[in-house]
Design a protein around this motif. Structure first.
Motif, PDB file in Angstrom:
ATOM      1  N   ALA A 161      34.997  21.245  27.126  1.00  0.00           N
ATOM      2  CA  ALA A 161      34.963  20.307  28.082  1.00  0.00           C
ATOM      3  C   ALA A 161      33.857  19.195  27.980  1.00  0.00           C
ATOM      4  O   ALA A 161      32.772  19.568  27.624  1.00  0.00           O
ATOM      5  CB  ALA A 161      35.059  21.001  29.302  1.00  0.00           C
ATOM      6  N   GLY A 162      34.144  18.190  28.434  1.00  0.00           N
ATOM      7  CA  GLY A 162      33.055  17.266  28.373  1.00  0.00           C
ATOM      8  C   GLY A 162      33.532  15.803  27.830  1.00  0.00           C
ATOM      9  O   GLY A 162      34.527  15.333  27.657  1.00  0.00           O
ATOM     10  N   THR A 163      32.526  15.093  27.369  1.00  0.00           N
ATOM     11  CA  THR A 163      32.373  13.772  26.869  1.00  0.00           C
ATOM     12  C   THR A 163      31.442  13.480  25.488  1.00  0.00           C
ATOM     13  O   THR A 163      30.450  14.346  25.599  1.00  0.00           O
ATOM     14  CB  THR A 163      32.194  12.758  27.712  1.00  0.00           C
ATOM     15  OG1 THR A 163      32.566  11.343  27.093  1.00  0.00           O
ATOM     16  CG2 THR A 163      31.233  12.659  28.306  1.00  0.00           C
ATOM     17  N   GLY A 164      31.810  12.622  24.679  1.00  0.00           N
ATOM     18  CA  GLY A 164      30.592  12.385  23.610  1.00  0.00           C
ATOM     19  C   GLY A 164      31.181  12.796  21.998  1.00  0.00           C
ATOM     20  O   GLY A 164      32.073  13.501  21.968  1.00  0.00           O
ATOM     21  N   PRO A 165      30.469  12.197  21.098  1.00  0.00           N
ATOM     22  CA  PRO A 165      30.924  12.142  19.731  1.00  0.00           C
ATOM     23  C   PRO A 165      30.854  13.708  19.378  1.00  0.00           C
ATOM     24  O   PRO A 165      31.692  14.242  18.538  1.00  0.00           O
ATOM     25  CB  PRO A 165      29.968  11.117  19.135  1.00  0.00           C
ATOM     26  CG  PRO A 165      29.709  10.200  19.983  1.00  0.00           C
ATOM     27  CD  PRO A 165      29.463  10.832  21.293  1.00  0.00           C
ATOM     28  N   LEU A 166      30.018  14.431  19.831  1.00  0.00           N
ATOM     29  CA  LEU A 166      29.663  15.643  19.363  1.00  0.00           C
ATOM     30  C   LEU A 166      30.608  16.585  19.560  1.00  0.00           C
ATOM     31  O   LEU A 166      31.086  17.595  18.793  1.00  0.00           O
ATOM     32  CB  LEU A 166      28.414  16.178  19.622  1.00  0.00           C
ATOM     33  CG  LEU A 166      27.884  17.638  19.084  1.00  0.00           C
ATOM     34  CD1 LEU A 166      27.506  17.574  17.520  1.00  0.00           C
ATOM     35  CD2 LEU A 166      26.457  18.103  19.631  1.00  0.00           C
ATOM     36  N   LEU A 167      31.306  16.423  20.613  1.00  0.00           N
ATOM     37  CA  LEU A 167      32.378  17.317  21.235  1.00  0.00           C
ATOM     38  C   LEU A 167      33.750  17.116  20.229  1.00  0.00           C
ATOM     39  O   LEU A 167      34.230  18.226  19.782  1.00  0.00           O
ATOM     40  CB  LEU A 167      32.906  16.882  22.546  1.00  0.00           C
ATOM     41  CG  LEU A 167      34.195  17.674  23.175  1.00  0.00           C
ATOM     42  CD1 LEU A 167      33.596  18.168  24.611  1.00  0.00           C
ATOM     43  CD2 LEU A 167      35.086  17.087  23.249  1.00  0.00           C
ATOM     44  N   TRP A 168      34.000  16.013  19.688  1.00  0.00           N
ATOM     45  CA  TRP A 168      35.168  15.880  18.932  1.00  0.00           C
ATOM     46  C   TRP A 168      34.800  16.207  17.510  1.00  0.00           C
ATOM     47  O   TRP A 168      35.763  16.772  16.833  1.00  0.00           O
ATOM     48  CB  TRP A 168      35.568  14.287  18.963  1.00  0.00           C
ATOM     49  CG  TRP A 168      35.976  14.006  20.322  1.00  0.00           C
ATOM     50  CD1 TRP A 168      35.374  13.309  21.085  1.00  0.00           C
ATOM     51  CD2 TRP A 168      37.169  14.277  20.632  1.00  0.00           C
ATOM     52  NE1 TRP A 168      36.002  12.862  22.309  1.00  0.00           N
ATOM     53  CE2 TRP A 168      37.222  13.745  22.037  1.00  0.00           C
ATOM     54  CE3 TRP A 168      38.523  14.672  20.310  1.00  0.00           C
ATOM     55  CZ2 TRP A 168      38.519  13.636  22.886  1.00  0.00           C
ATOM     56  CZ3 TRP A 168      39.587  14.854  21.189  1.00  0.00           C
ATOM     57  CH2 TRP A 168      39.588  14.334  22.411  1.00  0.00           C
ATOM     58  N   LEU A 169      33.435  16.157  17.183  1.00  0.00           N
ATOM     59  CA  LEU A 169      33.053  16.586  15.607  1.00  0.00           C
ATOM     60  C   LEU A 169      33.233  18.291  15.775  1.00  0.00           C
ATOM     61  O   LEU A 169      33.919  18.614  14.760  1.00  0.00           O
ATOM     62  CB  LEU A 169      31.828  16.093  15.492  1.00  0.00           C
ATOM     63  CG  LEU A 169      30.732  16.633  14.250  1.00  0.00           C
ATOM     64  CD1 LEU A 169      31.720  16.026  12.893  1.00  0.00           C
ATOM     65  CD2 LEU A 169      29.604  16.265  14.158  1.00  0.00           C
ATOM     66  N   TYR A 170      32.333  18.736  16.587  1.00  0.00           N
ATOM     67  CA  TYR A 170      32.828  20.132  16.608  1.00  0.00           C
ATOM     68  C   TYR A 170      34.098  20.781  16.561  1.00  0.00           C
ATOM     69  O   TYR A 170      34.340  21.656  15.878  1.00  0.00           O
ATOM     70  CB  TYR A 170      31.819  20.784  17.667  1.00  0.00           C
ATOM     71  CG  TYR A 170      32.001  22.178  17.876  1.00  0.00           C
ATOM     72  CD1 TYR A 170      32.494  22.858  19.033  1.00  0.00           C
ATOM     73  CD2 TYR A 170      31.239  23.069  17.004  1.00  0.00           C
ATOM     74  CE1 TYR A 170      32.431  24.406  19.166  1.00  0.00           C
ATOM     75  CE2 TYR A 170      31.341  24.441  16.978  1.00  0.00           C
ATOM     76  CZ  TYR A 170      31.942  24.991  18.018  1.00  0.00           C
ATOM     77  OH  TYR A 170      31.910  26.407  18.193  1.00  0.00           O
ATOM     78  N   ALA A 171      34.662  20.225  17.575  1.00  0.00           N
ATOM     79  CA  ALA A 171      36.151  20.417  17.284  1.00  0.00           C
ATOM     80  C   ALA A 171      36.989  20.386  16.127  1.00  0.00           C
ATOM     81  O   ALA A 171      37.728  21.555  15.642  1.00  0.00           O
ATOM     82  CB  ALA A 171      37.113  19.490  18.528  1.00  0.00           C
ATOM     83  N   ALA A 172      37.001  19.324  15.491  1.00  0.00           N
ATOM     84  CA  ALA A 172      37.242  19.218  14.130  1.00  0.00           C
ATOM     85  C   ALA A 172      36.768  20.290  12.861  1.00  0.00           C
ATOM     86  O   ALA A 172      37.479  20.978  12.313  1.00  0.00           O
ATOM     87  CB  ALA A 172      36.945  17.911  13.628  1.00  0.00           C
TER      88      ALA A 172
END
Ligand SMILES: Cc1cc2nc3c(=O)[nH]c(=O)nc-3n(C[C@H](O)[C@H](O)[C@H](O)COP(=O)(O)OP(=O)(O)OC[C@H]3O[C@@H](n4cnc5c(N)ncnc54)[C@H](O)[C@@H]3O)c2cc1C
Length: 473
Positions: A161-172
């Protein structure tokens, strides 16, 4: 194991932090022949982005991605340049005489520098929601640290949950490593897309556009994403059981064993603040940044700051800022060695390109106010367990600023020294008193900026002069 004393107790340049900024600075200063020491608290060099680059168990290169593996060359370049890199070295004090107190294996010593480059990077922004202190709730950055350094991905029911580039990078990265994610609760306010539009052109010309869109597409193919989430709460008794959230005006709940939170990164200001470096509030990045000149020099002579500690710019910009600060150190300490350093204007051009699109990202991923200004029983200061309600009550009594609040409630006095509550406290006071965060100010930090044992302090070698100073009191 007893700590080996540092090879020397004085250097031309001491660099604190072995992330992209510190490593790049050390490569330049070392190559120019300055005696250079890098001190970093982690077991391996690499900082945040290149964490455990020399020891990671994650060998399939596609999992962490190309950007991560660029760290190998940088570490090699720094080592080849002759700088001394000491890991496991926690710096807890830096003063105006450029004396640095560092703890190594439980023993502290002082090292003196002619120039200091603070490259201590960024921290994740606090994300104070109800239940964020429950076991099972952690930050995305902590999850990524476990992946990079131990090859671990979360199992069971996992929610990001949240926002920001790192969230999407980590998910990938989790999905590539074979992990699964039940849902991503995206708290990026819909209005941010409009507010960021004026900054879109440079972003469209930057490498961030293609990378960012590709990451989101990769993740959205495999994970349920709920956008425009406007409230969040972690539920559970002695551990996390579920996450309650609202989106599109509907209240929902999802079962979860692990909740990973993230709403951006902010400069790690503690050491610079305690050294007396002037800071200002950055309205776009919603955080404190040091006041710097074009070379990264601060308000304290001899101290420069480089990397994300100078304001969030990302890994590419961090390395360029490190090189620029090191060139300035060479120019100041050994002008005759200038020819051994990279061309200053080329570095500025590379930095400008690396920062292209930053403004768009800053505004797009600005966390919503409700996720920065908690209410009620939500804990603000985790160290001293001080709630938002207590803080509001105390502000209403006429508290001047963060330091008076600290004296009244002990918030900011714990082991993290305000890293997890400082921004929230400043913004809460600003909101309650109708002032700007810049006018409210921040905690006045003092050494030690990292916890050390009293016996370590007591057993430090000290001169007669120190004894006199202590007696004088
Ligand atoms: C948790 C986290 C994960 C991130 N992951 C990524 C990623 O995967 N990809 C990406 O592009 N960006 C990532 N970022 C953004 C990151 O800030 C930059 O990309 C980049 O790492 C910044 O480089 P830097 O050299 O300024 O600082 P860092 O890389 O942050 O390096 C600073 C180093 O200084 C050390 N340090 C701090 N204080 C002290 C002290 N008192 N004594 C001794 N050592 C100290 C830190 O432990 C760290 O090793 C991440 C940020 C965070 C906070």
């Amino acid at each position: 194991m007893t700590a080996m004393p540092l090879p020397k107790d004085h250097y031309d340049v001491v660099i604190i932090g072995a992330g992209p900024a510190g490593l790049a600075a050390a490569a330049v200063a070392g190559k120019a022949g300055l005696s250079t020491l890098v001190l970093d608290e982690n077991a391996q060099p690499g900082g945040q982005i290149f964490r455990a680059i020399t020891s990671t168990p994650v060998q399939r290169r596609d999992i962490l991605g190309d950007d991560y593996w660029r760290g190998e060359n940088l570490v090699a370049e720094t080592r080849a340049g002759g700088a001394v890199i000491v890991q496991g070295a926690t710096v807890w004090s830096l003063d105006r005489d450029l004396q640095i107190a560092v703890s190594l294996l439980g023993q502290s010593q002082i090292v003196k520098a002619r120039r200091v480059i603070i490259a201590t990077g960024a921290l994740e922004r606090p994300f104070p929601i109800p239940g964020w202190t429950l076991p099972g709730v952690m930050t995305v950055g902590a999850g990524q640290t476990l992946l990079k350094s131990s090859g671990l991905v979360p199992d069971g029911k996992v929610v990001l949950a949240g926002t920001g580039p790192l969230l999407w990078l980590y998910a990938a990265q989790v999905l590539r490593a074979g992990g699964a994610i039940d849902a991503i609760l995206d708290t990026t306010p819909r209005g941010n897309y409009w507010r960021a539009l004026p900054y879109a052109l440079p972003f469209l010309m930057s490498p961030y556009r293609a990378k960012g869109l590709a990451l989101m597409r990769e993740v959205k193919r495999k994970v349920r994403v709920v956008s425009n989430v406007t409230s969040l709460a972690a539920l559970g008794g002695d551990k996390l059981d579920a996450v309650a959230f609202s989106a599109g005006g509907a209240e929902q709940k999802i079962a979860a064993d692990t909740l990973l939170l993230h709403q951006g990164v902010v400069p790690n200001v503690n050491l610079a603040n305690a050294a007396g470096v002037a800071h200002r509030w950055d309205e776009r990045q919603l955080c404190w940044v040091p006041v710097l000149d074009a070379d990264g020099n601060t308000s304290v002579p001899g101290i420069a700051i480089a990397g994300d500690g100078a304001g969030i710019g990302g890994a590419l910009a961090a390395a360029e800022r490190g090189r620029i600060a090191a060139v300035a150190a060479v120019e100041a300490l050994a002008p005759g060695k200038k020819s051994l350093t990279p061309d200053r204007s080329e570095l500025s051009n590379t930095l400008r390109r690396a920062e292209l699109g930053r403004a768009f990202l800053d505004v797009l991923f600005q966390p919503a106010q409700q996720f920065r200004l908690p209410e009620g029983d939500t804990i603000v200061c985790r160290c001293e367990e001080v709630s938002a309600a207590r803080i509001k009550e105390t502000i209403a009594l006429g508290t001047e600023g963060p330091n008076q609040l600290k004296a009244f409630l002990r918030c900011g006095m714990g082991p993290c020294q305000g890293r997890l509550c400082g921004l929230t406290v400043t913004e809460m006071i600003a909101q309650a008193r109708g002032m700007s965060p810049d006018a409210v100010g921040y905690y006045r930090l003092r050494p030690p900026v990292k916890p050390i044992a009293l016996k370590e302090l007591a057993s430090m070698p000290h001169s007669e002069q120190d004894e006199k100073a202590v007696v004088r009191g």
